[in-house]
Design a protein around this motif. Structure first.
Motif, PDB file in Angstrom:
ATOM      1  N   ILE A  75       0.835  -1.204   0.000  1.00  0.00           N
ATOM      2  CA  ILE A  75       0.000   0.000   0.000  1.00  0.00           C
ATOM      3  C   ILE A  75       0.872   1.257   0.000  1.00  0.00           C
ATOM      4  O   ILE A  75       0.639   2.203  -0.762  1.00  0.00           O
ATOM      5  N   ASP A  76       1.892   1.261   0.840  1.00  0.00           N
ATOM      6  CA  ASP A  76       2.763   2.429   0.970  1.00  0.00           C
ATOM      7  C   ASP A  76       3.505   2.706  -0.340  1.00  0.00           C
ATOM      8  O   ASP A  76       3.577   3.855  -0.795  1.00  0.00           O
ATOM      9  N   ILE A  77       4.032   1.662  -0.956  1.00  0.00           N
ATOM     10  CA  ILE A  77       4.775   1.846  -2.203  1.00  0.00           C
ATOM     11  C   ILE A  77       3.842   2.251  -3.335  1.00  0.00           C
ATOM     12  O   ILE A  77       4.170   3.139  -4.139  1.00  0.00           O
ATOM     13  N   ASN A  78       2.675   1.637  -3.418  1.00  0.00           N
ATOM     14  CA  ASN A  78       1.730   2.012  -4.465  1.00  0.00           C
ATOM     15  C   ASN A  78       1.368   3.490  -4.369  1.00  0.00           C
ATOM     16  O   ASN A  78       1.423   4.227  -5.368  1.00  0.00           O
ATOM     17  N   ASN A  79       1.019   3.930  -3.173  1.00  0.00           N
ATOM     18  CA  ASN A  79       0.631   5.335  -3.006  1.00  0.00           C
ATOM     19  C   ASN A  79       1.818   6.278  -3.119  1.00  0.00           C
ATOM     20  O   ASN A  79       1.687   7.387  -3.649  1.00  0.00           O
ATOM     21  N   GLU A 119      11.113  -1.131  -5.848  1.00  0.00           N
ATOM     22  CA  GLU A 119      11.024  -0.828  -4.423  1.00  0.00           C
ATOM     23  C   GLU A 119      10.581  -2.040  -3.604  1.00  0.00           C
ATOM     24  O   GLU A 119      11.051  -2.235  -2.479  1.00  0.00           O
ATOM     25  N   LEU A 120       9.696  -2.864  -4.156  1.00  0.00           N
ATOM     26  CA  LEU A 120       9.302  -4.074  -3.430  1.00  0.00           C
ATOM     27  C   LEU A 120      10.449  -5.072  -3.371  1.00  0.00           C
ATOM     28  O   LEU A 120      10.648  -5.753  -2.351  1.00  0.00           O
ATOM     29  N   MET A 121      11.252  -5.164  -4.428  1.00  0.00           N
ATOM     30  CA  MET A 121      12.416  -6.042  -4.394  1.00  0.00           C
ATOM     31  C   MET A 121      13.440  -5.555  -3.365  1.00  0.00           C
ATOM     32  O   MET A 121      14.094  -6.363  -2.699  1.00  0.00           O
ATOM     33  N   GLU A 122      13.553  -4.245  -3.211  1.00  0.00           N
ATOM     34  CA  GLU A 122      14.444  -3.708  -2.182  1.00  0.00           C
ATOM     35  C   GLU A 122      13.969  -4.077  -0.778  1.00  0.00           C
ATOM     36  O   GLU A 122      14.760  -4.120   0.168  1.00  0.00           O
ATOM     37  N   LYS A 123      12.661  -4.355  -0.643  1.00  0.00           N
ATOM     38  CA  LYS A 123      12.088  -4.796   0.632  1.00  0.00           C
ATOM     39  C   LYS A 123      12.236  -6.306   0.835  1.00  0.00           C
ATOM     40  O   LYS A 123      11.817  -6.838   1.853  1.00  0.00           O
ATOM     41  N   ALA A 127      12.076 -11.510  -7.197  1.00  0.00           N
ATOM     42  CA  ALA A 127      11.739 -11.021  -8.534  1.00  0.00           C
ATOM     43  C   ALA A 127      10.562 -11.788  -9.118  1.00  0.00           C
ATOM     44  O   ALA A 127       9.726 -11.223  -9.835  1.00  0.00           O
ATOM     45  N   GLY A 128      10.459 -13.093  -8.813  1.00  0.00           N
ATOM     46  CA  GLY A 128       9.396 -13.910  -9.363  1.00  0.00           C
ATOM     47  C   GLY A 128       8.025 -13.649  -8.780  1.00  0.00           C
ATOM     48  O   GLY A 128       7.028 -14.233  -9.237  1.00  0.00           O
ATOM     49  N   ASP A 129       7.952 -12.772  -7.771  1.00  0.00           N
ATOM     50  CA  ASP A 129       6.664 -12.440  -7.148  1.00  0.00           C
ATOM     51  C   ASP A 129       6.235 -11.006  -7.426  1.00  0.00           C
ATOM     52  O   ASP A 129       5.202 -10.559  -6.913  1.00  0.00           O
ATOM     53  N   VAL A 130       7.018 -10.263  -8.205  1.00  0.00           N
ATOM     54  CA  VAL A 130       6.635  -8.903  -8.620  1.00  0.00           C
ATOM     55  C   VAL A 130       6.744  -8.861 -10.140  1.00  0.00           C
ATOM     56  O   VAL A 130       7.835  -8.796 -10.699  1.00  0.00           O
TER      57      VAL A 130
END
Length: 203
Positions: A75-79, A119-123, A127-130
């Protein structure tokens, strides 16, 4: 001062966080994928410029667990990306169509998706889930979003929508997305929920 847009995003974040319980208890819905298919032209050229971005290999295993923490990060990254990046077409930015790139101040739909993926990968999300995903809007225009493949189903991060939604709750027809095991390959999506519409620009 918090602007009207900021207030709207805060409200959307609160609503999305409040929906966590419903998400955790809902039936899982995974996007049905098929065979290997053509790579979008813009992504192919992106890979030529940044080959390491398209050589990521992920072992075929269970998707990442959708915890409360991951849900909040989605949610945070999307917004955050939706707020920071000002929408502009590739023609307005580059003078030509289908340029996929990480956004600076401005970006097109695929640029938003690329940044959210990074940004999600940095968290720590594999890679296979984004997965970059190409869809068709109800008006026939092509569009790109990010699919997050989780233990509780597939969820969509979209620059046109402040909420993080299950893919089945969006208005799009899904065409193809990145492979879960190879970031340089794409697979078809078998989406029978919507009728075929006219071909748009993202291909």
């Amino acid at each position: 001062m918090i602007t009207g847009r900021g207030i709207g995003l805060i409200a959307a974040m609160a609503l999305s966080l409040a929906s966590w319980t419903g998400t955790a208890n809902a039936g899982r819905s995974f996007m049905p994928t098929g065979n290997l298919t053509s790579q979008p032209v813009g992504h192919y050229e992106f890979c030529q410029r940044l080959p390491n971005e398209c050589n990521e290999r992920t072992p075929k295993e269970a998707p990442i667990e959708l915890t409360r923490q991951l849900w909040a990060e989605m949610i945070d990254i999307n917004n955050g990306v939706n707020t920071r990046v000002i929408p502009r077409t590739d023609m307005e930015i580059w003078g030509k169509e289908e340029v996929w790139s990480y956004p600076g101040r401005y970006g097109d739909c695929e640029d938003y998706a690329l940044e959210k993926r990074r940004e999600l990968m940095e968290k720590g999300v594999p890679a296979g889930d984004v997965l970059l995903t190409v869809v068709r809007q109800p008006n026939g225009d092509g569009h790109a979003v990010l699919t997050v493949h989780t233990s509780l189903g597939d969820y969509i991060l979209d620059n046109l929508e402040p909420r993080v939604l299950a893919w089945t709750d969006t208005k799009y027809r899904y065409l193809k997305r990145q492979s879960e095991t190879d970031s340089g390959e794409w697979v078809s999506v078998r989406d029978d929920r919507a009728p075929t519409v006219a071909v748009g620009s993202v291909r």
